[in-house]
Design an enzyme around this catalytic site. Structure first.
Site, PDB file in Angstrom:
ATOM      1  N   LYS A 131       0.982  -1.413   0.274  1.00 22.35           N
ATOM      2  CA  LYS A 131      -0.072   0.192  -0.297  1.00 22.35           C
ATOM      3  C   LYS A 131       0.901   1.230   0.115  1.00 22.35           C
ATOM      4  CE  LYS A 131      -4.515  -2.173   0.730  1.00 22.35           C
ATOM      5  NZ  LYS A 131      -5.660  -2.227   2.790  1.00 22.35           N
TER       6      LYS A 131
ATOM      7  N   ARG B 267      -2.836 -10.357   5.190  1.00 20.69           N
ATOM      8  CA  ARG B 267      -3.380 -10.381   3.215  1.00 20.69           C
ATOM      9  C   ARG B 267      -2.400  -9.649   2.909  1.00 20.69           C
ATOM     10  NH1 ARG B 267      -6.176  -6.480  -0.622  1.00 20.69           N
ATOM     11  NH2 ARG B 267      -7.784  -7.900  -1.334  1.00 20.69           N
TER      12      ARG B 267
HETATM   13  N1  HH2 Z   1      -7.227  -4.021   1.117  1.00 21.73           N
HETATM   14  C1  HH2 Z   1      -7.908  -3.953  -0.205  1.00 21.73           C
HETATM   15  C2  HH2 Z   1      -8.919  -4.830  -0.492  1.00 21.73           C
HETATM   16  N2  HH2 Z   1      -9.534  -5.362  -0.120  1.00 21.73           N
HETATM   17  N3  HH2 Z   1      -9.537  -6.307   2.522  1.00 21.73           N
HETATM   18  C3  HH2 Z   1      -9.082  -6.849   3.629  1.00 21.73           C
HETATM   19  N4  HH2 Z   1     -10.351  -6.939   4.333  1.00 21.73           N
HETATM   20  N5  HH2 Z   1      -8.556  -5.459   4.091  1.00 21.73           N
HETATM   21  C4  HH2 Z   1      -7.775  -4.510   3.236  1.00 21.73           C
HETATM   22  O1  HH2 Z   1      -6.832  -4.017   3.442  1.00 21.73           O
HETATM   23  C5  HH2 Z   1      -8.075  -4.435   2.039  1.00 21.73           C
HETATM   24  C6  HH2 Z   1      -8.892  -5.155   0.674  1.00 21.73           C
HETATM   25  C7  HH2 Z   1      -7.583  -2.959  -1.380  1.00 21.73           C
HETATM   26  O2  HH2 Z   1      -5.631  -3.758  -1.566  1.00 21.73           O
HETATM   27  P1  HH2 Z   1      -6.471  -4.405  -3.125  1.00 21.73           P
HETATM   28  O3  HH2 Z   1      -6.545  -5.484  -3.195  1.00 21.73           O
HETATM   29  O4  HH2 Z   1      -4.891  -5.069  -2.925  1.00 21.73           O
HETATM   30  O5  HH2 Z   1      -6.126  -2.825  -4.335  1.00 21.73           O
HETATM   31  P2  HH2 Z   1      -7.723  -2.709  -5.055  1.00 21.73           P
HETATM   32  O6  HH2 Z   1      -8.356  -2.422  -4.098  1.00 21.73           O
HETATM   33  O7  HH2 Z   1      -6.806  -1.532  -5.576  1.00 21.73           O
HETATM   34  O8  HH2 Z   1      -8.025  -4.076  -5.864  1.00 21.73           O
END
Ligand code: HH2
Length: 283
Positions: free
Chosen positions: A215, A251
């Site tokens: 992040k 995660r």
């Molecule tokens: N962060 C993201 C998405 N889903 N779910 C949980 N439970 N906790 C988190 O910190 C979290 C999440 C954002 O990260 P990412 O999936 O890598 O990116 P994007 O939302 O751009 O697909």
């Protein structure tokens, strides 16, 4: 069915596969269903306890996607992964329902059941595990000047209220885990404070999930004020710190590196840590 704590001993790794064109870190990489499925299989081989499949980016500034588009993205991936441990990252009950039908065991809802009134019933009926995450605002605007009086107590009260709501809607408490939502309407300092005082969230009595992987706050901590991602090494450090502060599920995008680092941390803490006992330093 096992409780979250039985199914996910501390620490467990949740791998991330975003089937999106615009996710901040792996956007566009896994748009092809076969490529996404291969990535998920690799993560499980590398030691992930579960792989979180998502079809809608929630990065700062992201626009919402339609139900049809989200289904079009995730269903072919889930179909290819039948029999493997999967989580669905969605705020839409219909996406969750179809994913549970295809064998997903956990619903990861970044809106904590506020996005779709049918979500709680879908999770309860499907007998799924549920992750409730804190977010201030909504992805399109959440990073525009986020403010709290006390970020930790506000996040804790929110999660406590959402936990009560989920249980009242029929989701058994022992199937629920909680997540502070690193980067969801939070400054770098808010994120740091949440992890520093993670014991407050752990004291709500449910396993805590932390998603800090790659992040932007990690990139900004390393000195780039315009960073939109963080490095792998910074992410691994962040996962170890979150574990040390009491997190149960990490995660992450980089499964092998995180599993290896956590194996060392776990060995150093010794017996008892996997059953949820917070290490002394985190109490
Ligand atoms: N962060 C993201 C998405 N889903 N779910 C949980 N439970 N906790 C988190 O910190 C979290 C999440 C954002 O990260 P990412 O999936 O890598 O990116 P994007 O939302 O751009 O697909």
């Amino acid at each position: 069915m096992k409780t979250v704590s039985e199914r996910f001993p501390r620490p467990s790794v949740m791998g991330i596969v975003n089937v999106t064109p615009d996710s901040f870190s792996d956007g566009g990489v896994h748009l092809d269903a076969s490529v996404a499925a291969a990535a998920a299989r690799r993560m499980i081989d590398e030691g992930a306890a579960i792989v979180d499949v998502g079809g809608e980016s929630t990065r700062p500034g992201a626009d919402a996607v339609s139900l049809e588009e989200e289904l079009r993205r995730v269903l072919p991936v889930l179909e290819r992964l039948a029999g493997l441990p999967l989580s669905i990252d969605t705020a839409k009950a219909e996406v969750a329902r179809r994913a549970l039908e295809l064998g997903a065991e956990l619903v990861n809802d970044v809106t904590a059941l506020r996005g779709d009134p049918a979500m709680a019933g879908t999770v309860a009926a499907g007998g799924a595990y549920l992750c409730l995450m804190h977010m201030q605002g909504e992805p399109r605007t959440m990073q525009v000047d986020p403010r709290y009086d006390d970020v930790v107590s506000e996040v804790a009260s929110f999660l406590e209220e959402r936990l009560r709501f989920a249980v009242a809607e029929g989701v058994p408490e022992e199937r629920i885990c909680l997540d502070p939502g690193i980067g969801f309407g939070k400054t770098v300092e808010h994120n740091l404070e949440l992890v520093r005082r993670l014991d407050v969230l752990c004291s709500l009595g449910r396993p805590v999930v932390v998603g800090w992987s790659r992040k932007r706050s990690l990139g900004r901590l390393l000195g780039d004020p315009h960073a939109t991602t963080g490095t792998v090494a910074a992410s691994v450090g962040a996962a170890v710190v979150a574990f040390e502060r009491g997190a149960t599920i990490l995660r992450v995008h980089d499964v092998r590196e995180t599993v290896e680092a956590l194996a060392v941390a776990r060995a150093a803490y010794g017996r008892g840590v996997e059953r949820g006992a917070a290490p002394a330093a985190a109490r």
